[in-house]
Structure formats: structure tokens, C-alpha cells
Motif scaffolding. Structure first.
Motif, PDB file in Angstrom:
ATOM      1  N   ALA A 135       0.821  -1.204   0.000  1.00 54.93           N
ATOM      2  CA  ALA A 135       0.000   0.000   0.000  1.00 54.93           C
ATOM      3  C   ALA A 135       0.862   1.266   0.000  1.00 54.93           C
ATOM      4  CB  ALA A 135      -0.927   0.002   1.208  1.00 54.93           C
ATOM      5  N   GLN A 136       2.129   1.159   0.436  1.00 55.69           N
ATOM      6  CA  GLN A 136       3.023   2.299   0.476  1.00 55.69           C
ATOM      7  C   GLN A 136       3.756   2.534  -0.846  1.00 55.69           C
ATOM      8  OE1 GLN A 136       3.009  -0.035   3.045  1.00 55.69           O
ATOM      9  NE2 GLN A 136       1.704   1.296   4.264  1.00 55.69           N
ATOM     10  N   SER A 137       3.621   1.638  -1.797  1.00 56.59           N
ATOM     11  CA  SER A 137       4.320   1.784  -3.077  1.00 56.59           C
ATOM     12  C   SER A 137       3.773   2.986  -3.843  1.00 56.59           C
ATOM     13  CB  SER A 137       4.164   0.518  -3.919  1.00 56.59           C
ATOM     14  OG  SER A 137       4.772  -0.584  -3.289  1.00 56.59           O
ATOM     15  N   ASP A 138       4.691   3.837  -4.285  1.00 55.94           N
ATOM     16  CA  ASP A 138       4.305   5.017  -5.067  1.00 55.94           C
ATOM     17  C   ASP A 138       4.363   4.747  -6.565  1.00 55.94           C
ATOM     18  OD1 ASP A 138       3.940   6.967  -2.890  1.00 55.94           O
ATOM     19  OD2 ASP A 138       6.084   6.650  -2.570  1.00 55.94           O
ATOM     20  N   VAL A 139       5.309   3.922  -6.989  1.00 60.77           N
ATOM     21  CA  VAL A 139       5.501   3.568  -8.392  1.00 60.77           C
ATOM     22  C   VAL A 139       5.723   2.072  -8.459  1.00 60.77           C
ATOM     23  CG1 VAL A 139       6.937   3.898 -10.446  1.00 60.77           C
ATOM     24  CG2 VAL A 139       6.540   5.814  -8.902  1.00 60.77           C
ATOM     25  N   TYR A 140       5.189   1.451  -9.508  1.00 57.93           N
ATOM     26  CA  TYR A 140       5.300   0.004  -9.679  1.00 57.93           C
ATOM     27  C   TYR A 140       5.948  -0.287 -11.019  1.00 57.93           C
ATOM     28  CZ  TYR A 140       3.848  -4.902  -9.793  1.00 57.93           C
ATOM     29  OH  TYR A 140       3.835  -6.265  -9.862  1.00 57.93           O
ATOM     30  N   ILE A 141       7.079  -1.011 -10.994  1.00 61.43           N
ATOM     31  CA  ILE A 141       7.777  -1.430 -12.211  1.00 61.43           C
ATOM     32  C   ILE A 141       7.761  -2.951 -12.228  1.00 61.43           C
ATOM     33  CG2 ILE A 141       9.950  -1.429 -13.475  1.00 61.43           C
ATOM     34  CD1 ILE A 141      10.624   1.193 -11.997  1.00 61.43           C
ATOM     35  N   ALA A 142       7.217  -3.525 -13.304  1.00 61.51           N
ATOM     36  CA  ALA A 142       7.098  -4.976 -13.370  1.00 61.51           C
ATOM     37  C   ALA A 142       7.254  -5.454 -14.805  1.00 61.51           C
ATOM     38  CB  ALA A 142       5.748  -5.427 -12.818  1.00 61.51           C
ATOM     39  N   ASP A 143       7.313  -6.779 -14.943  1.00 60.59           N
ATOM     40  CA  ASP A 143       7.387  -7.360 -16.285  1.00 60.59           C
ATOM     41  C   ASP A 143       6.023  -7.887 -16.722  1.00 60.59           C
ATOM     42  OD1 ASP A 143       7.336  -9.428 -14.485  1.00 60.59           O
ATOM     43  OD2 ASP A 143       9.072 -10.471 -15.301  1.00 60.59           O
ATOM     44  N   PHE A 144       5.005  -7.611 -15.933  1.00 62.09           N
ATOM     45  CA  PHE A 144       3.627  -7.971 -16.266  1.00 62.09           C
ATOM     46  C   PHE A 144       2.712  -6.914 -15.663  1.00 62.09           C
ATOM     47  CE2 PHE A 144       4.800  -9.906 -12.292  1.00 62.09           C
ATOM     48  CZ  PHE A 144       3.744  -9.605 -11.460  1.00 62.09           C
ATOM     49  N   ALA A 145       1.540  -6.766 -16.202  1.00 62.37           N
ATOM     50  CA  ALA A 145       0.600  -5.757 -15.718  1.00 62.37           C
ATOM     51  C   ALA A 145      -0.130  -6.263 -14.487  1.00 62.37           C
ATOM     52  CB  ALA A 145      -0.402  -5.415 -16.809  1.00 62.37           C
ATOM     53  N   LEU A 146      -0.119  -5.472 -13.443  1.00 64.75           N
ATOM     54  CA  LEU A 146      -0.850  -5.782 -12.221  1.00 64.75           C
ATOM     55  C   LEU A 146      -2.224  -5.132 -12.347  1.00 64.75           C
ATOM     56  CD1 LEU A 146      -0.683  -7.031  -9.351  1.00 64.75           C
ATOM     57  CD2 LEU A 146       0.052  -4.797  -8.557  1.00 64.75           C
TER      58      LEU A 146
END
Length: 123
Positions: free
Chosen positions: A58-69
Motif C-alpha cells: 500500500a506504500q508503493s508510489d511507483v510500480y515497475i514490473a514485467d507484467f501488468a498488475l
């Protein structure tokens, strides 16, 4: 001469004491080398205090991934399966700086006047 002293003074202050904390989740479990690259890239962003995590919270400001959440649409996210291009990195830089300014304004209650645009990042 004053500008040189001011820049030297500001350069010596720890980021943690100047800028609000941004939490960036780098969720690339199958791409360890890309994850390390992204961590180095994030560490080099001037004018930001970034904590890199591996798990989205919940504290994440930006999300970088190899798949879409798909469950979380309200936070900025970047889906990269390979090394991002310069325009993609510039988008990340701009997002980090916009969030930093937004958090700074929330904490201080003052508006930040942007003087110049962010430079193009190094490759």
C-alpha cells in the motif's frame, strides 16, 4: 561565487533529510539483471529519495514490473520486459520528480515552482 558555495552545500546534504521518501516497487522476478539495472537507474535519479522494494504494498508510489498488475490501477506503473528506451526512462524520471514535488507540497503546504524541465537521462 555564492552559487558555487550554495551548490556545494546542497550537494553535501543527505537526500533523506531533504526530499520526501518515494517507494518504488521493482517486481521483476524472472529478470534479475533487469531488476539490478533498474535499481542502479533509480539510485542515480538526482533530486529524489527512493526506497526500492521487491513487493507491491500500500506504500508503493511507483510500480515497475514485467507484467501488468490489474488489481492496482491508481498508482503509476511501468511494464518492461526488456531494458527500457531513453523515452521510457525519461517518463519514469518525470513521474518520480512529479511525485517528489507532490509529496513535498503535501508536507510543507507550499507550492513548488518548477524552473526547468528534467534533463534527458544517461543511457
Amino acid at each position: 561565487m555564492f552559487t558555487e558555495y550554495l551548490n556545494t552545500f546542497i550537494d553535501r546534504l543527505p537526500r533523506e533529510q531533504i526530499f520526501p521518501l518515494l517507494t518504488v516497487t521493482v517486481d521483476l522476478p524472472a529478470r534479475a539483471s533487469l531488476a539490478r539495472y533498474m535499481q542502479r537507474l533509480l539510485a542515480d535519479i538526482f533530486g529524489a529519495n527512493i526506497l526500492v522494494t521487491k513487493l507491491f504494498t500500500a506504500q508503493s508510489d511507483v510500480y515497475i514490473a514485467d507484467f501488468a498488475l490489474t488489481a492496482e490501477q491508481s498508482r503509476p506503473r511501468f511494464v518492461w520486459q526488456e531494458i527500457p528506451t531513453i523515452p521510457q526512462i525519461t517518463m519514469l524520471y518525470n513521474q518520480v520528480h512529479a511525485l517528489t514535488i507532490q509529496k513535498f507540497e503535501q508536507v510543507t503546504g507550499n507550492q513548488v515552482e518548477q524552473i526547468a524541465t528534467n534533463p534527458t537521462p544517461r543511457a
